[in-house]
Design an enzyme around this catalytic site. Structure first.
Site, PDB file in Angstrom:
ATOM      1  N   ASP A  43     -18.011  -7.170  16.869  1.00 49.14           N
ATOM      2  CA  ASP A  43     -17.621  -7.225  15.456  1.00 49.14           C
ATOM      3  C   ASP A  43     -16.273  -6.563  15.196  1.00 49.14           C
ATOM      4  O   ASP A  43     -15.841  -6.455  14.046  1.00 49.14           O
ATOM      5  CB  ASP A  43     -18.698  -6.584  14.575  1.00 49.14           C
ATOM      6  N   GLY A  44     -15.599  -6.095  16.254  1.00 50.98           N
ATOM      7  CA  GLY A  44     -14.269  -5.511  16.107  1.00 50.98           C
ATOM      8  C   GLY A  44     -14.237  -4.001  16.074  1.00 50.98           C
ATOM      9  O   GLY A  44     -13.153  -3.403  16.081  1.00 50.98           O
ATOM     10  N   GLN A 103       6.264   3.821   3.422  1.00 51.05           N
ATOM     11  CA  GLN A 103       5.534   4.100   2.174  1.00 51.05           C
ATOM     12  C   GLN A 103       5.443   5.616   1.992  1.00 51.05           C
ATOM     13  O   GLN A 103       4.365   6.208   2.016  1.00 51.05           O
ATOM     14  CB  GLN A 103       4.149   3.457   2.230  1.00 51.05           C
ATOM     15  N   HIS A 136      11.167   7.422   9.658  1.00 51.91           N
ATOM     16  CA  HIS A 136      11.948   6.659   8.676  1.00 51.91           C
ATOM     17  C   HIS A 136      12.401   7.552   7.528  1.00 51.91           C
ATOM     18  O   HIS A 136      13.504   7.386   6.997  1.00 51.91           O
ATOM     19  CB  HIS A 136      11.110   5.499   8.144  1.00 51.91           C
ATOM     20  N   LYS A 200      25.624  -2.379  -0.279  1.00 52.88           N
ATOM     21  CA  LYS A 200      25.088  -3.658  -0.743  1.00 52.88           C
ATOM     22  C   LYS A 200      24.936  -3.631  -2.256  1.00 52.88           C
ATOM     23  O   LYS A 200      24.304  -2.738  -2.802  1.00 52.88           O
ATOM     24  CB  LYS A 200      23.729  -3.937  -0.097  1.00 52.88           C
ATOM     25  N   ASP A 226      20.545   2.195  12.967  1.00 51.62           N
ATOM     26  CA  ASP A 226      19.450   2.311  12.002  1.00 51.62           C
ATOM     27  C   ASP A 226      18.252   2.920  12.715  1.00 51.62           C
ATOM     28  O   ASP A 226      18.211   2.947  13.951  1.00 51.62           O
ATOM     29  CB  ASP A 226      19.091   0.944  11.415  1.00 51.62           C
ATOM     30  N   ALA A 232      15.226  -7.875  10.757  1.00 49.00           N
ATOM     31  CA  ALA A 232      16.633  -7.980  11.172  1.00 49.00           C
ATOM     32  C   ALA A 232      17.530  -8.646  10.138  1.00 49.00           C
ATOM     33  O   ALA A 232      18.672  -8.996  10.456  1.00 49.00           O
ATOM     34  CB  ALA A 232      16.767  -8.702  12.522  1.00 49.00           C
TER      35      ALA A 232
END
EC number: 2.7.6.1
Length: 323
Positions: A43-44, A103, A136, A200, A226, A232
């Site tokens: 079932d995972g 996030q 990040h 930008k 980066d 990309a």
């Protein structure tokens, strides 16, 4: 394998996200990877079995939370719980790539801060330390109440360019956005080169973004930097804009090659000569296109593990080998 490590209490285990990197890390430390298995029920559901005693050991678990993100994260949490219940003295999570790091704040009303949720889960499961690479958002270190050692990929990337003769006044290090200026400045210091920034702007609604280049790039070899490259889109458009502005050559680099969706095709079609990445995320051979050159973080992380275990500072690892 390098010289056999002197302390048998140091153990390194690998889960499924990036075993080739884990083997390099273990080799750099001078230990064999610990014996464990990760299986799935029909079932995972994930099951982890540790197949050797780790009572009183200082355990380091290697697991990037790259795709499949949720499976890899759940593997890690279950492994931490298993180590805690098996009486490991310390449980050190080595997460070269920290998934959900984008996030890190509430950008809009009613949004979660999932990077903090992940930190909470890792701590609650029983981790006693986190070792990671080029988050990040660096403030994620503050989401933990356990020690966090944050390594940088810039010295390794700088060594690649220095070894290929790409340094000095004829080179410009370029940040593809405002948020990456600190990272670009660090690489520029290593390469003894100036920096430029791509700004930008969308002049008005329903009008294509305009890329303004702040800095002199005409006739220069440009190196884009980066922390990660996902689809990309930004890096490819930035490379093309630099070429249109008269750049001689354009190279790109990142620590984390997420490379999802159309990323590989965009890189192939772009003005990028070479994309330099690390092996923080596993890339299968069919995804290592001709333009991609990979440098390993195995020795860097292995050295960091030894320094942590021996209560030595990790700050000497923030410099290039080619000084």
């Amino acid at each position: 394998m390098s010289k056999h490590y002197f302390d048998p209490r140091l153990k390194i285990f690998s889960l499924n996200s990036n075993r080739p990197l884990a083997e390099k890390i273990a080799d750099a430390v001078g230990v064999e990877l610990g014996k464990c298995s990760v299986t799935q029920f029909s079932d995972g559901e994930i099951q982890v079995n540790i197949e050797e005693s780790i009572r009183g050991a200082h355990v380091y678990v290697i697991q990037s939370t790259s795709s499949p993100v949720n499976d890899n994260l759940m593997e890690l949490l279950i492994m931490i719980d298993a180590l805690k219940r098996a009486s490991a003295k310390t449980i050190n999570v080595v997460m070269p790539y920290y998934g959900y790091a984008r996030q890190d704040r509430k950008a809009r009303a009613r949004e979660p801060i999932t990077a903090k949720l992940v930190a909470n889960m890792i701590e609650k499961a029983g981790a006693t330390r986190m070792l990671t690479l080029d988050l990040h958002a660096v403030q994620i270190q503050g989401f933990f109440d356990i020690p966090v050692d944050h390594l940088m990929g810039a010295p390794l990337i700088a060594d690649y360019f220095i070894e290929h003769g790409i340094q000095g006044d004829d080179v410009v290090v370029v940040s593809p956005d405002h948020g990456g200026v600190t990272r670009a400045r660090k690489l520029a210091e290593f390469l003894k080169a100036p920096i430029a920034i791509i700004d930008k702007r969308r002049p008005k609604a329903n009008v294509a973004e305009v890329m303004n280049i702040i800095g002199h790039v005409e006739g220069k070899t440009c190196v884009l930097i980066d922390d990660m490259i996902d689809t990309a889109g930004t890096i490819s458009l930035a490379a093309n804009a630099l070429k249109e502005a008269g750049a001689k050559d354009v190279y790109a680099s990142c620590t984390h090659p997420v490379l999802s969706g159309p990323a590989l095709q965009r890189i192939e079609d772009s003005a990028i000569e070479r994309l330099v990445v690390t092996d923080s995320i596993y890339l299968s051979d069919d995804r290592k296109i001709v333009k991609i050159d990979e440098v390993s973080v195995g020795e860097l992380i292995g050295d960091a593990i030894k320094r942590i275990h021996e209560n030595k500072p990790v700050s000497p690892l923030f410099e290039t080998k080619n000084k």
